[in-house]
Write an enzyme that holds these catalytic residues in place. Structure first.
Site, short mmCIF file in Angstrom:
data_model
loop_
_atom_site.label_atom_id
_atom_site.label_comp_id
_atom_site.label_asym_id
_atom_site.label_seq_id
_atom_site.Cartn_x
_atom_site.Cartn_y
_atom_site.Cartn_z
N TYR A 260 3.87 -6.45 17.33
CA TYR A 260 4.26 -5.64 16.17
C TYR A 260 4.79 -4.47 16.49
CZ TYR A 260 3.21 -2.03 12.61
OH TYR A 260 3.47 -1.12 11.64
N ARG B 9 -7.84 7.75 16.43
CA ARG B 9 -6.45 7.67 15.86
C ARG B 9 -6.21 9.07 14.80
NH1 ARG B 9 -6.42 4.04 18.64
NH2 ARG B 9 -6.02 1.96 18.53
N PHE C 279 1.56 6.97 11.90
CA PHE C 279 0.15 7.10 12.68
C PHE C 279 -0.67 6.26 11.71
CE2 PHE C 279 0.89 8.89 16.71
CZ PHE C 279 2.12 9.23 16.73
N GLY D 240 1.55 -7.60 -1.43
CA GLY D 240 1.39 -6.57 -2.47
C GLY D 240 0.86 -7.09 -3.70
N SER E 185 6.46 3.05 13.25
CA SER E 185 5.02 2.91 13.56
C SER E 185 4.88 3.66 14.97
CB SER E 185 4.62 1.56 13.65
OG SER E 185 3.28 1.81 14.07
N ASP F 134 -5.15 -2.81 21.08
CA ASP F 134 -5.36 -1.33 20.69
C ASP F 134 -5.38 -0.37 21.77
OD1 ASP F 134 -6.08 -1.65 17.97
OD2 ASP F 134 -8.07 -1.80 18.07
N HIS G 4 -8.11 -2.82 7.67
CA HIS G 4 -8.11 -1.50 8.43
C HIS G 4 -9.35 -0.71 8.48
CE1 HIS G 4 -3.82 -2.31 7.56
NE2 HIS G 4 -4.00 -1.60 8.72
N ARG H 158 -10.44 -5.02 20.31
CA ARG H 158 -9.72 -5.94 19.72
C ARG H 158 -8.08 -5.71 20.40
NH1 ARG H 158 -7.79 -3.97 13.80
NH2 ARG H 158 -6.80 -2.15 14.98
N LYS I 201 9.14 -3.02 15.57
CA LYS I 201 9.44 -1.62 15.06
C LYS I 201 10.52 -1.16 15.79
CE LYS I 201 7.20 -1.87 11.13
NZ LYS I 201 7.82 -1.91 9.95
N TYR J 215 0.69 -1.05 0.07
CA TYR J 215 0.02 0.06 0.14
C TYR J 215 0.83 1.27 -0.06
CZ TYR J 215 -3.26 3.45 2.14
OH TYR J 215 -3.89 4.63 2.59
N1 UDP Z 1 -11.40 -0.69 13.85
C1 UDP Z 1 -12.60 -1.10 14.05
N2 UDP Z 1 -13.13 -1.95 13.40
C2 UDP Z 1 -12.59 -2.70 12.17
C3 UDP Z 1 -11.27 -2.14 11.92
C4 UDP Z 1 -10.56 -1.38 12.74
O1 UDP Z 1 -13.43 -0.78 14.91
O2 UDP Z 1 -13.22 -3.28 11.36
C5 UDP Z 1 -10.50 0.03 14.66
C6 UDP Z 1 -9.60 -0.36 15.36
O3 UDP Z 1 -9.88 -0.93 16.72
C7 UDP Z 1 -8.74 1.01 15.70
C8 UDP Z 1 -9.00 1.74 14.50
O4 UDP Z 1 -10.42 1.13 14.04
O5 UDP Z 1 -9.36 1.64 16.96
C9 UDP Z 1 -8.14 1.86 13.58
O6 UDP Z 1 -7.74 0.40 13.11
P1 UDP Z 1 -6.85 -0.09 11.83
O7 UDP Z 1 -6.61 -1.47 11.86
O8 UDP Z 1 -7.43 0.75 10.75
O9 UDP Z 1 -5.50 0.73 12.29
P2 UDP Z 1 -4.57 0.51 13.57
O10 UDP Z 1 -4.77 1.80 14.64
O11 UDP Z 1 -4.69 -0.95 13.94
O12 UDP Z 1 -2.95 0.87 13.04
#
Ligand code: UDP
Length: 329
Positions: A140, A220, A168, A36, A116, A284, A188, A281, A144, A11
């Site tokens: 993860y 975020r 971010f 990719g 990250s 997070d 995502h 999740r 990093k 990406y």
């Molecule tokens: N998220 C969510 N539902 C989804 C995917 C992500 O609620 O199906 C939330 C996730 O818990 C986080 C935010 O969206 O708080 C961003 O998640 P993402 O996976 O896009 O990026 P990350 O912050 O993990 O790098």
């Protein structure tokens, strides 16, 4: 100038290759296509191969002269890293060492590394600058941080200069509509929300509504992929100008909750997006928002697409294109 882009079919890497090409630089993309896409590489030479393949790397560095390396080839799913850390340490750390050693062996000593915000863990301040404590809460983020530490040691011992760029939440897509975000499976938030808007999936599940944030959902800092690419180019040029190694946090400095992202997507797409609420999740943090002052001051970085609506609308253009292509097959 000739840049080796490792992970250039992914990406962010594919947007970088396009950006480097537009800037008049020569590129070689090395990617194993594990996540990719060959057709995402719209410029320069492409080599299918693995970052951990020592012989391939040595042959490549022997046959071509590179002025710098950009390294995007990492696994990047927090939950998967909790469940399968071996995969993360093997690729993100061990294979990166193979790359660094090949660079050393062939006298290539300029690297821009994709780090990250996950290296910081639970934020201790509303905005995270470069001095924030580094305490990752998932494998993860630890991979990093480990590479960042390795890079500091390699600079001190071998003079390998690096820029460590802490993203971010990378989001959005090429405004031309040529390339975009295509993970399979997609995890995502923004692409999943847009798949729910286009009907490619039934709904979006919000992971947790009991966080300590105003609406209970995670916050975020979403940053346009092309703005990240601009920062990479500035960072590489800074290394070429003889600047010392450095680390930069890259975000817009604005936090949006999951709920706000869904609202923005409804406004951009005009679609009602079905929402389900699920449990949190694992791994997070509640809130991750950058302070990117250092990148703005030292690199002269100025994000061109800071508004969430612009980011979402470029991603929506890509979603519609993907949908149309699927309908044709
Ligand atoms: N998220 C969510 N539902 C989804 C995917 C992500 O609620 O199906 C939330 C996730 O818990 C986080 C935010 O969206 O708080 C961003 O998640 P993402 O996976 O896009 O990026 P990350 O912050 O993990 O790098």
């Amino acid at each position: 100038m000739h840049v080796l882009v490792v992970g250039g079919a992914g990406y962010i890497g594919s947007h970088m290759v396009k950006r480097l090409g537009a800037a008049g630089l020569e590129t070689t993309t090395l990617d194993n296509l594990s996540s990719g896409w060959r057709n995402a590489v719209t410029f320069g030479e492409f080599i299918k191969g693995d970052l951990g393949d020592r012989d391939l790397l040595n042959d490549l560095f022997r046959s071509e002269k590179f002025d710098g390396v950009m390294h995007f080839a990492a696994h990047m799913e927090v939950l998967e890293s909790v469940e399968n850390p071996a995969k993360y340490y093997a690729n993100n750390v061990s294979n990166t060492l193979t790359l660094l050693d090949a660079m050393r062996a062939h006298g290539v000593n300029r690297l821009v590394f994709s780090s990250s915000a996950a290296i910081f863990g639970e934020p201790r301040r509303p905005r995270i600058d470069e001095n924030h404590a580094r305490a990752p809460i998932n494998p993860y983020g630890r991979t990093k941080l480990m590479v960042e530490e390795i890079l500091r040691d390699y600079d001190a011992a071998y003079g390998l200069k690096s820029m460590r760029l802490r993203y971010f939440n990378a989001a959005g897509a090429d405004p031309d509509g040529e390339i975009g975000e295509s993970h399979e499976p997609e995890t995502h938030l923004i692409p999943l929300v847009l798949r729910a808007a286009s009907g490619r999936r039934g709904n979006i599940t919000v992971f947790g509504e009991d966080y300590d944030t105003p609406d209970g959902t995670c916050i975020r800092d979403y940053i346009h992929v092309n703005d990240l690419c601009d920062a990479h180019l500035l960072a590489l040029r800074a290394l070429w100008n003889g600047d010392p190694s450095a680390a930069y946090n890259l975000g817009n400095g604005n936090g949006f909750s999951v709920r706000e992202v869904i609202d923005a997507a409804e406004a951009v797409t005009g679609a009602g997006i079905p929402v389900a609420y699920g449990p949190r999740r694992k791994g997070d943090p509640a809130r991750l928002v950058s302070d990117s002052t250092r990148a703005r001051v030292e690199l002269g970085w100025d994000p061109r697409h800071p508004e969430l609506e612009t980011i979402v609308s470029h991603a929506w253009q890509w979603e519609l294109k993907t949908l149309a292509e699927q309908d044709l097959t």
